[in-house]
Design an enzyme around this catalytic site. Structure first.
Site, PDB file in Angstrom:
ATOM      1  CG  ASN A   1      -1.722   1.240   1.368  1.00 42.02           C
ATOM      2  OD1 ASN A   1      -1.837   2.017   0.419  1.00 42.02           O
ATOM      3  ND2 ASN A   1      -2.305   1.461   2.536  1.00 42.02           N
TER       4      ASN A   1
ATOM      5  CE  LYS B   1      -0.127   3.465   4.582  1.00 36.46           C
ATOM      6  NZ  LYS B   1      -0.022   3.606   6.031  1.00 36.46           N
TER       7      LYS B   1
ATOM      8  CG  HIS C   1      -5.907   2.171   4.833  1.00 36.66           C
ATOM      9  ND1 HIS C   1      -5.461   3.196   5.643  1.00 36.66           N
ATOM     10  CD2 HIS C   1      -4.923   1.251   4.812  1.00 36.66           C
ATOM     11  CE1 HIS C   1      -4.239   2.901   6.073  1.00 36.66           C
ATOM     12  NE2 HIS C   1      -3.894   1.724   5.587  1.00 36.66           N
TER      13      HIS C   1
ATOM     14  CD  GLU D   1      -2.880   5.861   6.404  1.00 37.40           C
ATOM     15  OE1 GLU D   1      -2.831   5.879   5.159  1.00 37.40           O
ATOM     16  OE2 GLU D   1      -1.978   5.366   7.109  1.00 37.40           O
TER      17      GLU D   1
ATOM     18  CD  GLU E   1      -3.679  -2.244   7.256  1.00 36.63           C
ATOM     19  OE1 GLU E   1      -2.508  -2.420   6.906  1.00 36.63           O
ATOM     20  OE2 GLU E   1      -4.351  -1.290   6.872  1.00 36.63           O
TER      21      GLU E   1
ATOM     22  N   GLY F   1       2.250   2.505  10.868  1.00 35.65           N
ATOM     23  CA  GLY F   1       3.259   3.560  10.760  1.00 35.65           C
ATOM     24  C   GLY F   1       3.893   3.951  12.084  1.00 35.65           C
TER      25      GLY F   1
ATOM     26  CB  SER G   1       4.738  -1.424  12.300  1.00 33.94           C
ATOM     27  OG  SER G   1       4.368  -0.076  12.504  1.00 33.94           O
TER      28      SER G   1
HETATM   29  P1  PGA Z   1       2.628   0.561   7.665  1.00 33.25           P
HETATM   30  O1  PGA Z   1       1.179   0.778   6.990  1.00 33.25           O
HETATM   31  O2  PGA Z   1       3.161  -0.743   7.132  1.00 33.25           O
HETATM   32  O3  PGA Z   1       3.436   1.743   7.230  1.00 33.25           O
HETATM   33  O4  PGA Z   1       2.415   0.500   9.152  1.00 33.25           O
HETATM   34  C1  PGA Z   1       0.314  -0.298   6.760  1.00 33.25           C
HETATM   35  C2  PGA Z   1      -0.979   0.186   6.144  1.00 33.25           C
HETATM   36  O5  PGA Z   1      -1.432   1.274   6.493  1.00 33.25           O
HETATM   37  O6  PGA Z   1      -1.588  -0.511   5.301  1.00 33.25           O
END
Ligand code: PGA
Length: 249
Positions: free
Chosen positions: A9, A11, A96, A98, A168, A174, A213
């Site tokens: 992903n 982003k 997601h 976000e 998630e 993150g 992460s």
């Molecule tokens: P990350 O993000 O691996 O940077 O923690 C995962 C995601 O948001 O799908």
């Protein structure tokens, strides 16, 4: 045996030129394997270029990070699942965290988006997960089940059987904090139980990914956990060598 999924992903990273350069480098390093599924989710403006770069590699799938729930219309700035399909996408992320946290996406919107994705002939990858405060209050499972049940509420049974789900935890995205494989397993088991009941005990091929992460050092342990069928990776998918290592896990 469920084939593991390794999903990148990106982003809001990588326009068309960077996308093309990344994918060419990745495809040169990663020979086709039929024991896993790889999916890239670039930003919408890079979808067409990605679709073109991946045209001779049916083993590597393309996905869109977000779609609108309508097929077309006066929705400035939005992308439809049909447009993503036209670029070569076969998968769509829905819900997601976000999107939920930063853009006010509700469970009902995710339900409508899942329906639009299926209508366009794409596979939804529905993301669910609890916030830190919910985690600390010990209500992870009820949050995840609420997101899941509403998210799939507009789909037919037959459509449930082919979709993808990602767990998630928001506090792990993150942040460098990863859920313990045994904690993720509990949530994954509850998700699978729900699908098994919803599908009336049909053979269970549902693939449930973990995200939050994931990096080249923890990927192997996570994907080896019995209920974890793949990884949804943000930050660690942005560097081609790291991502190639993760996919090779
Ligand atoms: P990350 O993000 O691996 O940077 O923690 C995962 C995601 O948001 O799908």
């Amino acid at each position: 045996m469920r084939k593991p999924v390794f999903a990148a992903n990106w982003k809001m990273h990588y326009g068309p030129q960077e996308t093309r350069a990344f994918l060419l480098k990745f495809l040169a390093a990663y020979a086709p394997r039929d024991d896993r599924t790889v999916i890239f989710f670039p930003p919408a403006p890079s979808l067409a270029v990605a679709g073109f770069a991946l045209r001779d590699r049916p083993d590597v799938l393309l996905g869109v990070q977000n779609v609108h729930w309508e097929d077309k219309g006066a929705f400035t700035g939005e992308t439809s699942a049909l447009m993503a399909r036209d670029c070569g996408a076969t998968v769509a992320l829905v819900g997601h965290s976000e999107r939920r946290q930063l853009f006010g996406e509700t469970d009902e919107m995710t339900a409508r988006k899942c329906a639009a994705v299926v209508r366009a002939g794409l596979t939804p990858l529905l993301c669910v997960g609890e916030r830190l405060d919910e985690h600390e209050r010990g209500i992870t499972q009820s949050i995840v089940m609420r997101q899941l049940k509403t998210g799939v509420s507009r789909l037919e049974k037959s459509q449930l059987a082919t979709m993808l789900v990602a767990y998630e935890p928001v506090w792990a995205i993150g942040t460098g904090k990863t859920a313990k494989p045994e904690d993720a397993t509990l949530v994954h088991s509850a998700i699978r139980r729900y699908f098994r009941e919803a599908l009336g005990g049909q053979p269970d091929s549902l693939r449930i990914l973990y995200g939050g992460s994931v990096n080249a050092d923890n990927a192997a342990e996570l994907v080896a956990a019995p209920e974890i069928d793949g990884l949804l990776v943000g930050g660690a998918s942005l560097e081609v060598d790291t991502w190639t290592r993760i996919v090779g896990t």
